[in-house]
Structures are given as structure tokens and as C-alpha cells.
Design a protein around this motif. Structure first.
Motif, mmCIF file in Angstrom:
data_model
loop_
_atom_site.group_PDB
_atom_site.id
_atom_site.type_symbol
_atom_site.label_atom_id
_atom_site.label_comp_id
_atom_site.label_asym_id
_atom_site.label_seq_id
_atom_site.Cartn_x
_atom_site.Cartn_y
_atom_site.Cartn_z
ATOM 1 N N ASN A 13 0.839 -1.191 0.000
ATOM 2 C CA ASN A 13 0.000 0.000 0.000
ATOM 3 C C ASN A 13 0.881 1.249 0.000
ATOM 4 N N PRO A 14 0.793 2.071 -1.108
ATOM 5 C CA PRO A 14 1.697 3.230 -1.194
ATOM 6 C C PRO A 14 1.478 4.241 -0.074
ATOM 7 N N ARG A 15 0.226 4.337 0.417
ATOM 8 C CA ARG A 15 -0.053 5.301 1.496
ATOM 9 C C ARG A 15 0.612 4.858 2.786
ATOM 10 N N ASP A 16 0.463 3.551 3.040
ATOM 11 C CA ASP A 16 1.117 3.029 4.228
ATOM 12 C C ASP A 16 2.625 3.229 4.127
ATOM 13 N N GLU A 18 4.149 5.538 2.417
ATOM 14 C CA GLU A 18 4.456 6.956 2.589
ATOM 15 C C GLU A 18 4.415 7.360 4.057
ATOM 16 N N LEU A 19 3.390 6.859 4.765
ATOM 17 C CA LEU A 19 3.275 7.180 6.188
ATOM 18 C C LEU A 19 4.468 6.624 6.958
ATOM 19 N N ALA A 22 7.354 8.769 6.276
ATOM 20 C CA ALA A 22 7.240 10.014 7.037
ATOM 21 C C ALA A 22 7.727 9.797 8.464
ATOM 22 N N ASP A 66 4.903 -6.937 5.437
ATOM 23 C CA ASP A 66 3.433 -6.930 5.534
ATOM 24 C C ASP A 66 2.944 -8.345 5.234
ATOM 25 N N THR A 96 1.890 -5.508 10.359
ATOM 26 C CA THR A 96 0.620 -5.832 9.685
ATOM 27 C C THR A 96 -0.575 -5.252 10.430
ATOM 28 N N SER A 97 -1.720 -5.242 9.746
ATOM 29 C CA SER A 97 -2.957 -4.774 10.390
ATOM 30 C C SER A 97 -3.644 -5.908 11.131
ATOM 31 N N LYS A 118 -0.056 -2.768 13.201
ATOM 32 C CA LYS A 118 -0.044 -1.332 12.877
ATOM 33 C C LYS A 118 -1.174 -0.641 13.627
ATOM 34 N N VAL A 120 -4.045 2.077 14.419
ATOM 35 C CA VAL A 120 -4.857 2.948 13.571
ATOM 36 C C VAL A 120 -4.446 4.408 13.769
ATOM 37 N N PHE A 122 -2.472 7.620 14.077
ATOM 38 C CA PHE A 122 -1.235 7.979 13.386
ATOM 39 C C PHE A 122 -0.059 8.169 14.341
ATOM 40 N N HIS B 245 -8.065 -6.466 8.720
ATOM 41 C CA HIS B 245 -6.883 -6.097 7.943
ATOM 42 C C HIS B 245 -7.157 -4.941 6.999
ATOM 43 N N ARG B 252 -6.260 4.232 9.066
ATOM 44 C CA ARG B 252 -4.899 4.624 9.418
ATOM 45 C C ARG B 252 -4.442 5.754 8.488
ATOM 46 N N HIS B 253 -4.846 5.618 7.228
ATOM 47 C CA HIS B 253 -4.451 6.641 6.252
ATOM 48 C C HIS B 253 -5.140 7.970 6.536
ATOM 49 N N ASP B 255 -6.259 9.126 9.382
ATOM 50 C CA ASP B 255 -5.651 9.741 10.556
ATOM 51 C C ASP B 255 -4.226 10.194 10.235
ATOM 52 N N TYR B 257 -2.808 10.984 7.263
ATOM 53 C CA TYR B 257 -2.687 12.144 6.384
ATOM 54 C C TYR B 257 -3.234 13.406 7.034
#
Lengths: 157, 460
Positions: A13-16, A18-19, A22, A66, A96-97, A118, A120, A122, B245, B252-253, B255, B257
């Protein structure tokens, strides 16, 4: 430490990703991180093939894995790493979630070094990733290069 | 046949075998009687044959006696007398035999008695004639010599003998007919019996077969339903897996972002924009909490349950220790009554007390002094009813049915936080233990939550 070993992050997941980056950035370890987008890419990296055929030799300091990934999933990658004498010493952290019991027990059975769910939230996520990166990438002393040789069994047996 | 349908297979088989057994007994009895008659008849037949034979001997003897005494009367030759005596000597024995061969008090015996009388008279007459011949010579018996003594008796004897013979032959024939009839009767009966048994055994077989088929059908249906249930359970597991999952990742995203935005835009944001971002984060967190609670709830239903002895007193101590952060800065008066040992899953029961005590703490937060009481409402021989009482905000009894439902809440989120899963979990756990849950309360006057649990079986 003569060479800085990279941290391998397997995250589809690219967002994960990226986060996570970060979070690593906050601790200035982002430049050490190599991101793979699926299990096959992780294996390519570890075996220096495909797009990674020209990379510098050597195992990463740690693999963040993951569970759910396209092509080759996390458990399969883990299995490959832990059954290869050369890759076996690499610490593998499942990131992992999933909190499911079967994932936990399977991961540990296959030889995972740690299992992190992981968060939720942030801030918790950032703290977790940061701490993981710092611990495994900086604090933890990785196995010396060539340690894998000791584990080898003579072929004549 | 309605009554028959209510009978159990055991009863039907038992009745079937009972009928077969009764049939065999009746047929055996009749066959035994018929066989006895056959044996008796054959014995009687032997007697009849002997009797007929004996009559022949008697006739021959009488004839010999008659002719030899007549020859003596004519010739006076002593040798005739000797042969006469030899045959006459046999007569009493023959007569004794004859009597033995006839039935006591029967008509044949009467005839034999008369027969004996006539023979005796004949023999007497012959003896008298012989005596006379000896005394007076041929002249004394001239009138007798040619015809012989006792001519009338001889005729009577012959007639009686024929009669005896005829009657005996007739009886013999009658018995032969009876024997044949009885044999046929027996054969028919045995055939009928065999048929009857076959029919009954066949029906017993049909009954058993029917029952076994029915059982097989039920077993098959149970199996297929079990498979369906297993498939449904697997699907549910896959569902909750993907919930845990996949649903978490976008949260998560959101929160993440939002946090990154607030950090990147930081100083340029006004208070309103910052509040919006906070709301986005807060909502994402809340949904994460909901998903986690729902997963716990779903896992509670699927998880394998332990059955051990659980000390409720001990359990509450650990729960209070775990909740010590929530207790900080609160004025609480606890009333703890001693609780018994119950049978159940320690981790699940711990969850029950965590939820109930957390609720009690939450809803007494507005009170200057919270009062929480835990004790026994009722203790039976096999189970116990435990209550948790608080002096909190309580609830309106008209909503009591909604209390234990999933996502059911009686308070707004800005009054008291919560996801509405806690009491649903309590109910699910207690139900899995075979108990029940209920509550009493009144607005602003506190609430009491009850649940029943099976007691641990003590060895004493």
C-alpha cells in the motif's frame, strides 16, 4: 560500523509506505529504507536479481514485512527467508494490520523475529515505526556478514 | 395405525418377535398333540393287528380241539385225546392275551368276556363228552360222535369272532383315516406357521430397515448441515479477517494524512480548519475502536471455551488492578460481598467484569462519591446470580431490552463515550456459559446488572 545496512520495507500500500517513510524521516533514517511493493520484489532484492541485480551485495539490517501482499504474500516470503541459510540471520519483523491469532502463531512458527500490529492512530503508528526502525536499523547489532557460512552443513553428509 | 407410528423401533421389534414366538408356541402345541395321536394310533394299530392274529389262532385252536375230540369220540384212540389236550391247554393263555388287547370297559371287552364264556361252555361240553365216551364207550356218545359236542356254541363263537374281527378292522380303518387327517393337518399347520414367521420376520426386517434408513438420512442431513455451518463459519472468519486487515488501513491513512496535513500546513491553518482536522482524526480513531470492539465481539462467539473452576473473588481483584488507572482521582466506596467459585472460561469471565465495572465507573463519573456494590442476588444448588450495582445515572426501564444489543446506546457520545459493544459482549459470554443477563434501573437512581453462571462442582 563500516557500511550502513539498509532497512527493507515490504509494503504494497503506497499510502502506508508513505506514512512509514514520514515516520522514518522524523528520525532521519528514511534514506536507509528500501521500499518493495510486493513479495516478489522483496525476494528479487534479497537474491539481487531483476531490478536489484546491480545493487550492492549484502543482506539488509532488517526486513519489515506486511502479511497481505500481491504475488507472493508475507508468510511465503518469511518462509523463503528462514529456510535459506544465507538469508536466515536477517531479522524479520511482521508489520501488519492483522491481529488474528492464526497469523501470529503462523508467523512465529515460521521464525519471525517480531510481530507488530499497525496502530490505527497515526501518532501511535509513527511512534511504532520510528521505534522499530531505530531499534532494528540502528540499535540492534546485525549478524556479521558471512555468519551464514557457520550454519552450513557439509555437503558430504 | 396412528398408535403404531408412535411406537419406538424397540417396541415394534419386541412386539414382532413376541408374535413370532407366540405363533411358534401355538403351532408347536398343535403339532405335539397331533404327533401324540399318531403315536397312540400306531400303538392301537399294533394291538388291533395282534388281536386279529390272535383271533385266528383261537379259531384254529378251537377247530383243532373240536375235530380231535370228535375223532376220539368216534375212534376212542388215545392219541387224539393227547393232541386235544395239548391245544386246549393253550386256550386260557390266548384268552388272557385277548383280554389284554382290548380296552378296559369297551364294547370289545364285553364281547371278549362273552366269547370266553362261550368257549368255556364249548370246552366243558367237549370235556363232558370225552368223559362219557370213557365211561360208556362209543354207544354213550353215538348221538354226539358225528356232530361233536356243543354245536350251538361253536356257531355262536364263530359269529362273535366275526363280529370281534369286523369291529376291530373298522376301528383300524377309522384310525388310519384319523392319522392321515392329523398328518395332513400337521403339515398344513407347519406350512402356515412357517409362512407366518416369514411374514413377521419380513415385517420386522422392514421396520428395522426403515428405521436404519431414517437414521442414515438424519445423520446425512446433520452432516450436510454441519458442513454448511462450517462453511458459514469459515466465511465469517474470512470476513472478520478482512475487516481487521483491510478496513483498518484506510482509517490509518485518514488519521495519518490528517496528521501530516496539520504538520505541513501547521501555521497557515486557522482554528476552524485545525478543528476540522482534529474531527477527522477523532472520527477515524473512533471507527478504529469500533472495529476492534466488533472483532472482539465476533471472536467471543467463535473462540473455543475453557471450562475450569474460576474464583470470582480472585478475578475481581485482578480486574480492579487492571483498571487502577481509571480509578485514579475518583472517590469510590466499594462494597464487595464474597463470591463463590464458578465453572467457566477465566479470560471471558474477566471480560465480563471488566465491562461491567468499567460501565459502573463510567456512569458514576458525575457523582461526588461513586458507590459500587458487587454481590450475590440468589444462589441455587447449581448456579449463582451475581449483581453489579452502582449509584450512577441509571436508565429508563422502558429501554431495558436495548441494553444488551450490539451498538445499542442509551447515552449520547458527548455524555458518555462508548461503542455500545460492552454489554453485548457480556451477554454473549454469559450465554455461552449457559447463563442469562438482565438489568434493573431508574433514571438518575443507579443501575443493577445481573448475570447467572453455573457453580463450580465442589468435590465435597
Amino acid at each position: 560500523m563500516t557500511t550502513v545496512k539498509p532497512i527493507l520495507l515490504a509494503e504494497d500500500n503506497p499510502r502506508d509506505a508513505e506514512l512509514a517513510m514520514a515516520a522514518m524521516e522524523e528520525h532521519h533514517i528514511a534514506d536507509k529504507v528500501v521500499v518493495c511493493r510486493d513479495g516478489a520484489e522483496v525476494l528479487d532484492y534479497l537474491y539481487c536479481r531483476g531490478t536489484f541485480s546491480s545493487r550492492q551485495q549484502g543482506n539488509p539490517a532488517v526486513v519489515f514485512l506486511d502479511l497481505k501482499m500481491p504475488k507472493v504474500d508475507g508468510l511465503e516470503v518469511l518462509k523463503t527467508i528462514k529456510s535459506d541459510v544465507n538469508l536466515k540471520p536477517i531479522p524479520v519483523v511482521m508489520l501488519t494490520s492483522s491481529r488474528e491469532e492464526c497469523d501470529l502463531s503462523q508467523s512465529y512458527a515460521l521464525g519471525a523475529n517480531a510481530y507488530v500490529v499497525k496502530p490505527v492512530e497515526f501518532h501511535q503508528f509513527i511512534t511504532a515505526v520510528k521505534e522499530l526502525g531505530v531499534f532494528w536499523g540502528v540499535i540492534n547489532e546485525p549478524p556479521p556478514e558471512g555468519s551464514d557460512q557457520r550454519g552450513r552443513v557439509p555437503a558430504s553428509v | 395405525m396412528e398408535w403404531f407410528d408412535h411406537w419406538s423401533i424397540e417396541r415394534r421389534v419386541l412386539v414382532g418377535f413376541g408374535l413370532v414366538f407366540a405363533g411358534i408356541v401355538v403351532i408347536s402345541a398343535i403339532s405335539y398333540r397331533n404327533t401324540t395321536i399318531l403315536i397312540e394310533n400306531s400303538q392301537l394299530d399294533t394291538k388291533s393287528h395282534e388281536l386279529v392274529q390272535l383271533l385266528g389262532s383261537v379259531e384254529e385252536t378251537l377247530g383243532t380241539a373240536e375235530s380231535s375230540h370228535r375223532r376220539y369220540l368216534v375212534t376212542g384212540d388215545e392219541s387224539y385225546l393227547t393232541s386235544y389236550r395239548t391245544v386246549v391247554e393253550r386256550m386260557p393263555e390266548y384268552l388272557r392275551y385277548l383280554k389284554g388287547l382290548t380296552n378296559e370297559g369297551g364294547q370289545q371287552q364285553d364281547r371278549v368276556a362273552k366269547f370266553e364264556q362261550l368257549i368255556t361252555r364249548q370246552l366243558d361240553a367237549e370235556a363232558r363228552a370225552i368223559t362219557q365216551r370213557k365211561k360208556h364207550g362209543y354207544e354213550g356218545v353215538r348221538h354226539l360222535a358225528l356232530s361233536g359236542a356243543g354245536k350251538n356254541e361253536i356257531d355262536d363263537i364263530r359269529r362273535l369272532m366275526t363280529e370281534l374281527d369286523t369291529v376291530e378292522q373298522r376301528a383300524l380303518q377309522a384310525r388310519v383315516a384319523q392319522s392321515a387327517g392329523s398328518t395332513q393337518n400337521t403339515i398344513a399347520l407347519l406350512g402356515l406357521g412357517a409362512f407366518l414367521q416369514l411374514v413377521l420376520l419380513a415385517s420386522v426386517y422392514v421396520l428395522i430397515h426403515h428405521d436404519v434408513t431414517e437414521r442414515r438420512r438424519v445423520a446425512k442431513e446433520l452432516r450436510s448441515r454441519g458442513e454448511l455451518l462450517q462453511a458459514a463459519n469459515k466465511e465469517l472468519e474470512a470476513f472478520s479477517y478482512s475487516v481487521s486487515h483491510d478496513l483498518r488501513a484506510p482509517l490509518r491513512h485518514i488519521d495519518g494524512y490528517a496528521a501530516l496535513l496539520s504538520k505541513a500546513a501547521g501555521d497557515t491553518l486557522n482554528d476552524k480548519a485545525r478543528r476540522y482536522l482534529e474531527t477527522i482524526s477523532g472520527s477515524a480513531k473512533q471507527m478504529g475502536q469500533l472495529i476492534d470492539d466488533l472483532l472482539v465481539f465476533s471472536r467471543m462467539g467463535r473462540q473455543d471455551m475453557l471450562h475450569t473452576t474460576v474464583s470470582l473473588d480472585q478475578l475481581i481483584k485482578t480486574v480492579l488492578h487492571d483498571l487502577r488507572l481509571d480509578l485514579q482521582g475518583r472517590a469510590i466506596s466499594w462494597t464487595m460481598h464474597p463470591l463463590p467459585n464458578v465453572s467457566g472460561d477465566p479470560a471471558m469471565l474477566r471480560q465480563v467484569f471488566v465491562n461491567l465495572i468499567s460501565n459502573a465507573l463510567k456512569f458514576t463519573a458525575t457523582r461526588p462519591e461513586a458507590k459500587i456494590e458487587i454481590g450475590i442476588a440468589k444462589q441455587g444448588p447449581t448456579d449463582v446470580e451475581v449483581f453489579v450495582r452502582d449509584n450512577g445515572v441509571g436508565f429508563d426501564m422502558q429501554y431495558v431490552d436495548k441494553l444488551f444489543g450490539v451498538f445499542q446506546r442509551l447515552h449520547r457520545n458527548d455524555e458518555f463515550e462508548g461503542t455500545g459493544i460492552g454489554l453485548a459482549n457480556v451477554r454473549r459470554i454469559i450465554h455461552r456459559h449457559g447463563g442469562r443477563t438482565w438489568a434493573e434501573g431508574a433514571l438518575d437512581q443507579g443501575a443493577t446488572f445481573y448475570f447467572s453462571l453455573p457453580l463450580a462442582r465442589s468435590l465435597s
